[in-house]
Design a protein around this motif. Structure first.
Motif, PDB file in Angstrom:
ATOM      1  N   ILE A 296       0.861  -1.184   0.000  1.00  0.00           N
ATOM      2  CA  ILE A 296       0.000   0.000   0.000  1.00  0.00           C
ATOM      3  C   ILE A 296       0.894   1.229   0.000  1.00  0.00           C
ATOM      4  CG2 ILE A 296      -1.780   1.263   1.275  1.00  0.00           C
ATOM      5  CD1 ILE A 296      -2.478  -1.518   2.538  1.00  0.00           C
ATOM      6  N   SER A 297       0.673   2.121  -0.950  1.00  0.00           N
ATOM      7  CA  SER A 297       1.533   3.301  -1.045  1.00  0.00           C
ATOM      8  C   SER A 297       0.715   4.535  -1.398  1.00  0.00           C
ATOM      9  CB  SER A 297       2.631   3.083  -2.093  1.00  0.00           C
ATOM     10  OG  SER A 297       2.067   2.809  -3.362  1.00  0.00           O
ATOM     11  N   SER A 298       1.241   5.679  -1.019  1.00  0.00           N
ATOM     12  CA  SER A 298       0.628   6.962  -1.361  1.00  0.00           C
ATOM     13  C   SER A 298       1.723   8.014  -1.400  1.00  0.00           C
ATOM     14  CB  SER A 298      -0.452   7.349  -0.344  1.00  0.00           C
ATOM     15  OG  SER A 298       0.087   7.399   0.963  1.00  0.00           O
ATOM     16  N   LYS A 299       1.440   9.097  -2.107  1.00  0.00           N
ATOM     17  CA  LYS A 299       2.467  10.121  -2.277  1.00  0.00           C
ATOM     18  C   LYS A 299       1.815  11.472  -2.494  1.00  0.00           C
ATOM     19  CE  LYS A 299       6.673  11.083  -4.950  1.00  0.00           C
ATOM     20  NZ  LYS A 299       7.572  10.587  -6.033  1.00  0.00           N
ATOM     21  N   ASP A 300       2.387  12.478  -1.846  1.00  0.00           N
ATOM     22  CA  ASP A 300       1.911  13.844  -2.034  1.00  0.00           C
ATOM     23  C   ASP A 300       3.122  14.773  -1.994  1.00  0.00           C
ATOM     24  OD1 ASP A 300      -0.516  15.751  -2.043  1.00  0.00           O
ATOM     25  OD2 ASP A 300       0.722  16.533  -0.420  1.00  0.00           O
ATOM     26  N   THR A 301       3.215  15.659  -2.953  1.00  0.00           N
ATOM     27  CA  THR A 301       4.395  16.526  -3.058  1.00  0.00           C
ATOM     28  C   THR A 301       4.527  17.464  -1.863  1.00  0.00           C
ATOM     29  OG1 THR A 301       3.078  18.081  -4.377  1.00  0.00           O
ATOM     30  CG2 THR A 301       4.403  16.461  -5.577  1.00  0.00           C
ATOM     31  N   ARG A 302       3.431  17.724  -1.162  1.00  0.00           N
ATOM     32  CA  ARG A 302       3.482  18.658  -0.031  1.00  0.00           C
ATOM     33  C   ARG A 302       3.826  17.979   1.285  1.00  0.00           C
ATOM     34  NH1 ARG A 302      -2.457  20.867  -0.752  1.00  0.00           N
ATOM     35  NH2 ARG A 302      -2.673  18.610  -1.029  1.00  0.00           N
ATOM     36  N   THR A 303       3.356  16.728   1.467  1.00  0.00           N
ATOM     37  CA  THR A 303       3.518  16.081   2.773  1.00  0.00           C
ATOM     38  C   THR A 303       4.534  14.956   2.791  1.00  0.00           C
ATOM     39  OG1 THR A 303       1.634  14.641   2.261  1.00  0.00           O
ATOM     40  CG2 THR A 303       1.178  16.650   3.518  1.00  0.00           C
ATOM     41  N   GLY A 304       4.755  14.276   1.664  1.00  0.00           N
ATOM     42  CA  GLY A 304       5.714  13.181   1.636  1.00  0.00           C
ATOM     43  C   GLY A 304       5.116  11.939   1.009  1.00  0.00           C
ATOM     44  N   ASP A 305       5.661  10.778   1.367  1.00  0.00           N
ATOM     45  CA  ASP A 305       5.144   9.537   0.795  1.00  0.00           C
ATOM     46  C   ASP A 305       5.099   8.440   1.839  1.00  0.00           C
ATOM     47  OD1 ASP A 305       7.818   8.166   0.742  1.00  0.00           O
ATOM     48  OD2 ASP A 305       8.241   9.783  -0.676  1.00  0.00           O
ATOM     49  N   PHE A 306       4.377   7.368   1.493  1.00  0.00           N
ATOM     50  CA  PHE A 306       4.124   6.261   2.419  1.00  0.00           C
ATOM     51  C   PHE A 306       4.207   4.958   1.651  1.00  0.00           C
ATOM     52  CE2 PHE A 306       1.062   3.166   4.075  1.00  0.00           C
ATOM     53  CZ  PHE A 306       1.453   3.068   5.402  1.00  0.00           C
ATOM     54  N   ASP A 307       4.752   3.928   2.328  1.00  0.00           N
ATOM     55  CA  ASP A 307       4.869   2.610   1.701  1.00  0.00           C
ATOM     56  C   ASP A 307       4.838   1.558   2.800  1.00  0.00           C
ATOM     57  OD1 ASP A 307       6.390   0.183   0.629  1.00  0.00           O
ATOM     58  OD2 ASP A 307       6.161   1.393  -1.173  1.00  0.00           O
ATOM     59  N   ALA A 308       3.932   0.586   2.690  1.00  0.00           N
ATOM     60  CA  ALA A 308       3.840  -0.485   3.687  1.00  0.00           C
ATOM     61  C   ALA A 308       3.316  -1.740   3.016  1.00  0.00           C
ATOM     62  CB  ALA A 308       2.916  -0.075   4.833  1.00  0.00           C
ATOM     63  N   SER A 309       3.668  -2.889   3.574  1.00  0.00           N
ATOM     64  CA  SER A 309       3.209  -4.150   2.995  1.00  0.00           C
ATOM     65  C   SER A 309       2.510  -4.997   4.049  1.00  0.00           C
ATOM     66  CB  SER A 309       4.381  -4.927   2.392  1.00  0.00           C
ATOM     67  OG  SER A 309       5.298  -5.299   3.404  1.00  0.00           O
ATOM     68  N   LEU A 310       1.614  -5.851   3.579  1.00  0.00           N
ATOM     69  CA  LEU A 310       0.884  -6.778   4.434  1.00  0.00           C
ATOM     70  C   LEU A 310       0.965  -8.173   3.832  1.00  0.00           C
ATOM     71  CD1 LEU A 310      -2.451  -4.854   5.176  1.00  0.00           C
ATOM     72  CD2 LEU A 310      -0.721  -5.486   6.853  1.00  0.00           C
ATOM     73  N   PRO A 311       1.120  -9.203   4.661  1.00  0.00           N
ATOM     74  CA  PRO A 311       1.103 -10.571   4.121  1.00  0.00           C
ATOM     75  C   PRO A 311      -0.303 -10.945   3.670  1.00  0.00           C
ATOM     76  CG  PRO A 311       1.190 -10.627   6.520  1.00  0.00           C
ATOM     77  CD  PRO A 311       1.356  -9.185   6.124  1.00  0.00           C
ATOM     78  N   ILE A 312      -0.403 -11.672   2.574  1.00  0.00           N
ATOM     79  CA  ILE A 312      -1.691 -12.142   2.075  1.00  0.00           C
ATOM     80  C   ILE A 312      -1.593 -13.634   1.785  1.00  0.00           C
ATOM     81  CG2 ILE A 312      -2.334  -9.916   1.078  1.00  0.00           C
ATOM     82  CD1 ILE A 312      -1.543 -11.025  -1.668  1.00  0.00           C
TER      83      ILE A 312
END
Length: 378
Positions: A296-312
Motif C-alpha cells: 500500500i503506497s501513497s504520495k503527495d508533493t506537499r507532505t511526503g510519501d508512504f509505503d507499507a506491505s501486508l502478508p496475504i
C-alpha cells in the motif's frame, strides 16, 4: 388535551420524528410536529410529503375527547430540556401549548392542525417481518453507497428486493456498490422490488435504533410501510417510492478474477489510514501485489510519501496471469467504508479487470464492489 410524560420520552420522540420534518418554507405547517391527544393515547407525527413518521404512546390523558395542534419542535424540545423534574405536564389551552412543572411554566404558540395531511396506514395484511437489529445492521451496511446525483434519481435510493427466500438491499453511486442479503423465509404472493429514498433509510435508522422487536414491511403500489415497537412506542414510517428501474447491477459483478486472496482486516484498515495521511486531494492510494504481499503506497508533493506491505494468502489465481502485475489506484475513503461494513476478521479481496471485490471470509451475506480510479493503471 391534557397529559403527563417523562421528560426523556418527550425528548426521545421529538428526535425520532425529526427526519420527516419539511425544510420547505412555503409549507410552514410541515415544519411543525402534529400532536393529537385523547382516550389515553398520544400520537405525534411529521411529514414532508415524501416520508411520514407516526408515533403512538399510551399514557393517561385527562380527557377522552381527541384534540390536536401543531407545535415548533425546536421550541418544545428547548422548553422540555430545561425542566428540572423528570415528568412534565402538557396541556392545550386555546391556541397555546402549556408545559409546566412546580414553579415552572411555559406557553408555546401553536398552529391550527387542520392543514396537516392525514398519514395513511397500510390496508394490506401481508407483511414481511425482520428482527430490528438485523434490519438496522443491513441498512447501515449499504447506506453510504447511495448516489447524490439528481440526474439519476433511481441511484439516490436503496433497492429493496423481497423474495420467498431472502431480502436483498442494494445501493450504488456508480463508483461502488453495496449488497446485503438477509436470508429468511418470507410468505409473499409475488416478489417485491421497490426503490426506497435515502431519506427514508436515514429515518428508519433513527426511528428504530432502540427497538428490540421486529420491523414489519408492507408494500403497496406507490408506498412502503415500516412498522414496529420501540419500547412502549408504536412507530410507523411511511415512504413514497422512487419511480424508475434500478440498474441490472448483477451484470457488473465480476465472474472472472485475476487473483483472489485473504488479508487481515484490522491490519489493512490501519495501513490504509496511515497511507491516507500522505494521499493527495484526490484521496488516492495505490495497491500492488508483490511476492505474496499487498503493498500500500501513497504520495503527495506537499507532505511526503508512504509505503507499507501486508502478508496475504493467495486463494485463486487466473491461469497464465502474473500477480506481480496487479496494481490498482483506489479512493481510500471508499475502501474504508466497505471494510467498516464487513464483520469478519479476514477479508476476501478479488481483483478483476474492472471492480475490486471485498467480502468477509466466513460470513458472505454482504459484498462490496469498488471501481478503481483507473482500471488499467499498473
Amino acid at each position: 388535551m391534557n397529559f403527563s410524560l417523562k421528560k426523556e420520552i418527550v425528548t426521545k420522540i421529538i428526535g425520532m420524528v425529526e427526519p420527516a420534518l419539511s425544510r420547505n418554507s412555503s409549507l410552514p405547517h410541515l415544519s411543525h410536529i402534529f400532536i393529537e391527544g385523547g382516550d389515553n393515547t398520544i400520537s405525534i407525527s411529521t411529514t414532508d410529503l415524501d416520508v411520514s413518521i407516526l408515533l403512538s404512546i399510551p399514557t393517561k390523558t385527562k380527557n377522552k375527547k381527541k384534540e390536536s395542534l401543531l407545535v415548533d419542535p425546536r421550541v418544545l424540545s428547548g422548553v422540555v430540556s430545561h425542566a428540572l423534574s423528570p415528568v412534565v405536564d402538557i396541556q392545550k389551552k386555546g391556541t397555546v401549548l402549556e408545559v409546566k412543572q412546580k414553579n415552572y411554566k411555559s406557553e408555546i404558540q401553536t398552529m391550527d392542525s387542520d392543514e396537516f395531511p392525514a398519514i395513511s396506514e397500510s390496508q394490506s395484511k401481508d407483511s414481511v417481518c425482520i428482527p430490528s437489529s438485523v434490519f438496522l445492521l443491513a441498512l447501515s451496511q449499504v447506506v453510504n453507497s447511495t448516489s447524490s446525483m439528481e440526474t439519476k434519481p433511481e441511484l439516490t435510493g436503496m433497492l429493496l428486493h423481497i423474495t420467498n427466500n431472502d431480502i436483498t438491499l442494494t445501493t450504488t453511486d456508480g463508483f461502488r456498490l453495496s449488497e446485503k442479503k438477509i436470508f429468511q423465509k418470507n410468505v409473499i404472493k409475488e416478489e417485491i422490488k421497490q426503490i426506497i429514498p435515502l431519506k427514508t433509510v436515514q429515518a428508519l435508522l433513527r426511528v428504530f435504533q432502540d427497538s428490540e422487536d421486529d420491523v414489519c414491511i408492507t408494500t403497496e403500489e406507490n408506498q412502503v410501510f415500516f412498522q414496529g415497537r420501540v419500547g412502549l412506542i408504536n412507530a410507523l414510517v411511511v415512504s413514497n417510492i422512487i419511480d424508475g428501474s434500478y440498474p441490472a447491477y448483477e451484470n457488473i459483478i465480476p465472474k472472472d478474477f485475476t487473483v483472489s486472496f485473504l488479508v487481515n482486516k484490522s491490519n489493512l484498515v490501519e495501513r490504509i489510514r496511515a497511507g491516507s495521511i500522505f494521499s493527495s486531494d484526490s484521496k488516492t492510494i495505490k495497491i500492488d501485489i508483490v511476492d505474496n504481499s499487498m503493498v500500500i503506497s501513497s504520495k503527495d508533493t506537499r507532505t511526503g510519501d508512504f509505503d507499507a506491505s501486508l502478508p496475504i494468502t493467495i486463494q485463486e489465481q487466473k491461469e497464465g496471469e502474473d500477480t506481480e502485475g496487479v496494481s490498482r489506484l483506489l479512493n481510500y475513503q471508499y475502501v474504508l467504508d466497505g471494510l467498516s461494513n464487513i464483520q469478519d476478521k479476514e477479508i476476501v479481496v478479488r481483483v478483476s479487470n474492472g471492480p475490486l471485490f471485498l467480502q468477509g471470509s466466513s460470513v458472505q451475506d454482504y459484498l462490496y464492489l469498488l471501481m478503481p480510479i483507473n482500471p488499467n493503471n499498473t
